[in-house]
Each structure stands twice: as C-alpha cells, then as structure tokens.
Design a protein around this motif. Structure first.
Motif, mmCIF file in Angstrom:
data_model
loop_
_atom_site.group_PDB
_atom_site.id
_atom_site.type_symbol
_atom_site.label_atom_id
_atom_site.label_comp_id
_atom_site.label_asym_id
_atom_site.label_seq_id
_atom_site.Cartn_x
_atom_site.Cartn_y
_atom_site.Cartn_z
ATOM 1 N N VAL A 1 0.825 -1.218 0.000
ATOM 2 C CA VAL A 1 0.000 0.000 0.000
ATOM 3 C C VAL A 1 0.856 1.265 0.000
ATOM 4 O O VAL A 1 0.605 2.199 -0.767
ATOM 5 C CB VAL A 1 -0.951 0.004 1.224
ATOM 6 N N GLN A 2 1.875 1.295 0.839
ATOM 7 C CA GLN A 2 2.664 2.513 1.023
ATOM 8 C C GLN A 2 3.747 2.720 -0.033
ATOM 9 O O GLN A 2 4.064 3.859 -0.380
ATOM 10 C CB GLN A 2 3.309 2.497 2.409
ATOM 11 N N VAL A 3 4.331 1.646 -0.522
ATOM 12 C CA VAL A 3 5.422 1.768 -1.492
ATOM 13 C C VAL A 3 4.941 1.512 -2.923
ATOM 14 O O VAL A 3 5.174 2.311 -3.825
ATOM 15 C CB VAL A 3 6.583 0.804 -1.152
ATOM 16 N N LEU A 4 4.243 0.408 -3.111
ATOM 17 C CA LEU A 4 3.798 0.053 -4.462
ATOM 18 C C LEU A 4 2.540 0.797 -4.884
ATOM 19 O O LEU A 4 2.256 0.911 -6.079
ATOM 20 C CB LEU A 4 3.573 -1.455 -4.555
ATOM 21 N N GLY A 5 1.781 1.294 -3.920
ATOM 22 C CA GLY A 5 0.598 2.082 -4.230
ATOM 23 C C GLY A 5 -0.501 1.320 -4.939
ATOM 24 O O GLY A 5 -1.119 1.821 -5.894
ATOM 25 N N VAL A 6 -0.780 0.092 -4.493
ATOM 26 C CA VAL A 6 -1.854 -0.688 -5.111
ATOM 27 C C VAL A 6 -3.181 0.065 -5.017
ATOM 28 O O VAL A 6 -3.416 0.825 -4.075
ATOM 29 C CB VAL A 6 -1.992 -2.081 -4.456
ATOM 30 N N GLU A 7 -4.030 -0.166 -5.995
ATOM 31 C CA GLU A 7 -5.327 0.522 -6.051
ATOM 32 C C GLU A 7 -6.437 -0.299 -5.413
ATOM 33 O O GLU A 7 -7.477 0.243 -5.025
ATOM 34 C CB GLU A 7 -5.692 0.796 -7.512
ATOM 35 N N THR A 8 -6.221 -1.619 -5.323
ATOM 36 C CA THR A 8 -7.252 -2.528 -4.823
ATOM 37 C C THR A 8 -6.639 -3.574 -3.910
ATOM 38 O O THR A 8 -5.512 -4.021 -4.144
ATOM 39 C CB THR A 8 -7.948 -3.247 -5.999
ATOM 40 N N ILE A 9 -7.373 -3.944 -2.871
ATOM 41 C CA ILE A 9 -6.989 -5.074 -2.024
ATOM 42 C C ILE A 9 -8.105 -6.109 -2.097
ATOM 43 O O ILE A 9 -9.278 -5.790 -1.883
ATOM 44 C CB ILE A 9 -6.772 -4.664 -0.561
ATOM 45 N N VAL A 10 -7.752 -7.340 -2.412
ATOM 46 C CA VAL A 10 -8.709 -8.440 -2.427
ATOM 47 C C VAL A 10 -8.379 -9.395 -1.284
ATOM 48 O O VAL A 10 -7.236 -9.833 -1.150
ATOM 49 C CB VAL A 10 -8.654 -9.228 -3.754
ATOM 50 N N VAL A 11 -9.364 -9.691 -0.461
ATOM 51 C CA VAL A 11 -9.235 -10.752 0.533
ATOM 52 C C VAL A 11 -10.031 -11.929 -0.003
ATOM 53 O O VAL A 11 -11.250 -11.823 -0.196
ATOM 54 C CB VAL A 11 -9.787 -10.331 1.915
ATOM 55 N N CYS A 12 -9.359 -13.034 -0.282
ATOM 56 C CA CYS A 12 -10.022 -14.170 -0.930
ATOM 57 C C CYS A 12 -10.005 -15.414 -0.054
ATOM 58 O O CYS A 12 -8.948 -15.984 0.218
ATOM 59 C CB CYS A 12 -9.351 -14.467 -2.268
ATOM 60 N N GLY A 13 -11.191 -15.829 0.400
ATOM 61 C CA GLY A 13 -11.345 -17.090 1.105
ATOM 62 C C GLY A 13 -11.800 -18.154 0.122
ATOM 63 O O GLY A 13 -12.006 -17.878 -1.054
ATOM 64 N N HIS A 14 -11.994 -19.365 0.605
ATOM 65 C CA HIS A 14 -12.387 -20.431 -0.328
ATOM 66 C C HIS A 14 -13.119 -21.563 0.382
ATOM 67 O O HIS A 14 -13.091 -21.664 1.615
ATOM 68 C CB HIS A 14 -11.141 -20.978 -1.036
ATOM 69 N N SER A 15 -13.736 -22.400 -0.405
ATOM 70 C CA SER A 15 -14.461 -23.550 0.125
ATOM 71 C C SER A 15 -13.494 -24.586 0.674
ATOM 72 O O SER A 15 -12.332 -24.646 0.278
ATOM 73 C CB SER A 15 -15.311 -24.179 -0.989
ATOM 74 N N ASN A 16 -13.975 -25.413 1.604
ATOM 75 C CA ASN A 16 -13.179 -26.492 2.174
ATOM 76 C C ASN A 16 -11.836 -25.993 2.708
ATOM 77 O O ASN A 16 -10.786 -26.584 2.455
ATOM 78 C CB ASN A 16 -12.958 -27.595 1.126
ATOM 79 N N CYS A 17 -11.868 -24.882 3.443
ATOM 80 C CA CYS A 17 -10.644 -24.263 3.962
ATOM 81 C C CYS A 17 -10.151 -24.994 5.213
ATOM 82 O O CYS A 17 -10.844 -25.034 6.236
ATOM 83 C CB CYS A 17 -10.900 -22.797 4.283
ATOM 84 N N GLY A 18 -8.960 -25.563 5.119
ATOM 85 C CA GLY A 18 -8.406 -26.298 6.252
ATOM 86 C C GLY A 18 -8.127 -25.409 7.448
ATOM 87 O O GLY A 18 -8.257 -25.836 8.595
ATOM 88 N N GLY A 19 -7.731 -24.152 7.197
ATOM 89 C CA GLY A 19 -7.473 -23.233 8.293
ATOM 90 C C GLY A 19 -8.728 -22.920 9.080
ATOM 91 O O GLY A 19 -8.697 -22.847 10.321
ATOM 92 N N CYS A 20 -9.832 -22.724 8.371
ATOM 93 C CA CYS A 20 -11.105 -22.459 9.049
ATOM 94 C C CYS A 20 -11.576 -23.688 9.823
ATOM 95 O O CYS A 20 -12.103 -23.577 10.933
ATOM 96 C CB CYS A 20 -12.164 -22.039 8.028
ATOM 97 N N LYS A 21 -11.359 -24.869 9.250
ATOM 98 C CA LYS A 21 -11.721 -26.104 9.953
ATOM 99 C C LYS A 21 -10.900 -26.236 11.229
ATOM 100 O O LYS A 21 -11.408 -26.650 12.277
ATOM 101 C CB LYS A 21 -11.459 -27.315 9.058
#
Length: 209
Positions: free
Chosen positions: A87-107
């Motif tokens: 955000v501070q150096v590269l200056g991205v315009e968008t942030i995507v947070v992407c989860g998914h089905s059958n997530c082992g971390g959530c389980k």
C-alpha cells in the motif's frame, strides 16, 4: 524433485517466452494494481483465478487468509509488513481478501483439538476466534446444527472479518475513506471455479458473472 526441475525447464522453454516482453519491462520495477491476500492452500492459485499476468498482483498467502489487526510492535510481522509495502510503497489501487471452500485453516479454527503437536498453527488460528464466536451466534439464531452450513458461514464470515481488520491500518483507512483504495472480499469455490464477491450494502456474497 524431478517434477520441479522439469517444471522449471518447461517454464524457461515455453511459458517464459510467452511473456518475455513483460519480464523485460519488469526487470527494474513492479507496479501491481492489486494486493491479493489469499489462503496458502495449494488449490487456490490467484493468478489463475484472476487471469493475471506477471507484475499485476502483489500476493500475500497464509493459513486462512488472515489479516492481523494493525499494531505497533518490535516483533517481525510478515503479513503486516507485506501489506505496508504493497500500500505505502507500491501504491496498489485494490486489495482483495479471498477465502475459499473447504478451507483447512477455518476447519482448524473450529476444531482446535485436532491441532495437537502443531503449536504454531494452533496459535495462528486463534486470530479467527471472533469469527468462531459470530458464527456460533448465527447458527443459534437460525436454530441450525448443520455442519456444512456452519463451514460455509465460517469461511465467508472470515473474509468479511479480515476486510474489517484491514481498516485498522491507519494508512489503509485513510485511503479507503478518500476513495483512493478499494477493498474487495471474495469467496472461491474450488470444485466449480465460481467466485462470489461480498456486497457490503446487501451483506451477502454475489456471484461474479
């Protein structure tokens, strides 16, 4: 190991040549338009899902696509520092947070008793405790004990929670309020390839189509 070596050779002989001009332009500078925060799960491939070329995505991956709340610390904070740089150096315009089905971390967060002998994973998924509490309340409110429904709710609620955590970063909050930074929440279904995007006005995930 042999499969990896053959993969490198194939990349050099075929895939690299397809994008040779792009790589030549990228040799001294990267200007990604999007910070993609996804799960470390091997079935989730950000560039494949978004059909992105080299240099377009700055990618952070960890168990359950976690965004730790912002805090000043003398610790080495991998995810926090990568977000800061994007955000501070590269200056991205968008942030995507992407989860998914059958997530082992959530389980794992839902069933921490299965993490015996994995102290670091066990500690990491405590970041999802607020999600667990919320989902339990939602399941009680709808009087449901369906495990599949709880899993689906947890994975999607986790995406929304991590989106909210992004706004605890002062520089993200400031840019977001000024309309200089967009934050998207996605839910990817592995077996169908479908991606659902969170609609903050309707409080639901809607299929991208």
């Amino acid at each position: 190991m042999e499969k990896l070596i053959l993969g490198v050779l194939n990349f050099q002989e075929e895939e690299f040549l397809k994008h040779k001009e792009i790589f030549e332009k990228l040799k001294d500078l990267q200007t990604p338009h999007t910070l993609f925060i996804g799960c470390s799960d091997s079935r989730v491939v950000p560039t494949l899902i978004t059909n992105s070329k080299p240099g377009e995505l700055f990618i952070i991956r960890n168990i359950a696509n976690v965004v730790p709340k912002y805090r000043d610390s003398n610790e080495v904070l991998a995810t926090t520092s990568a977000i800061e740089y994007a955000v501070q150096v590269l200056g991205v315009e968008t942030i995507v947070v992407c989860g998914h089905s059958n997530c082992g971390g959530c389980k794992a967060a839902r069933n921490p008793e299965n993490l015996e002998g994995l102290p670091h994973v066990q500690k990491w998924v405590t970041e999802l405790k607020p999600v667990e509490n919320l989902v339990k309340k939602l399941m009680n409110d709808i009087n449901s004990t369906d495990d599949a429904q709880e899993e689906w709710l947890f994975e999607q609620a986790n995406v929304v929670y991590q989106m909210q955590n992004l706004l605890t970063y002062p520089y993200i909050s400031e840019k977001y309020k000024k309309g200089k930074l967009h934050i998207l929440g996605w839910y990817y279904i592995i077996e169908t390839g479908e991606v659902y995007s969170y609609n903050p006005l309707k409080l639901v995930f809607e299929k991208i189509q």
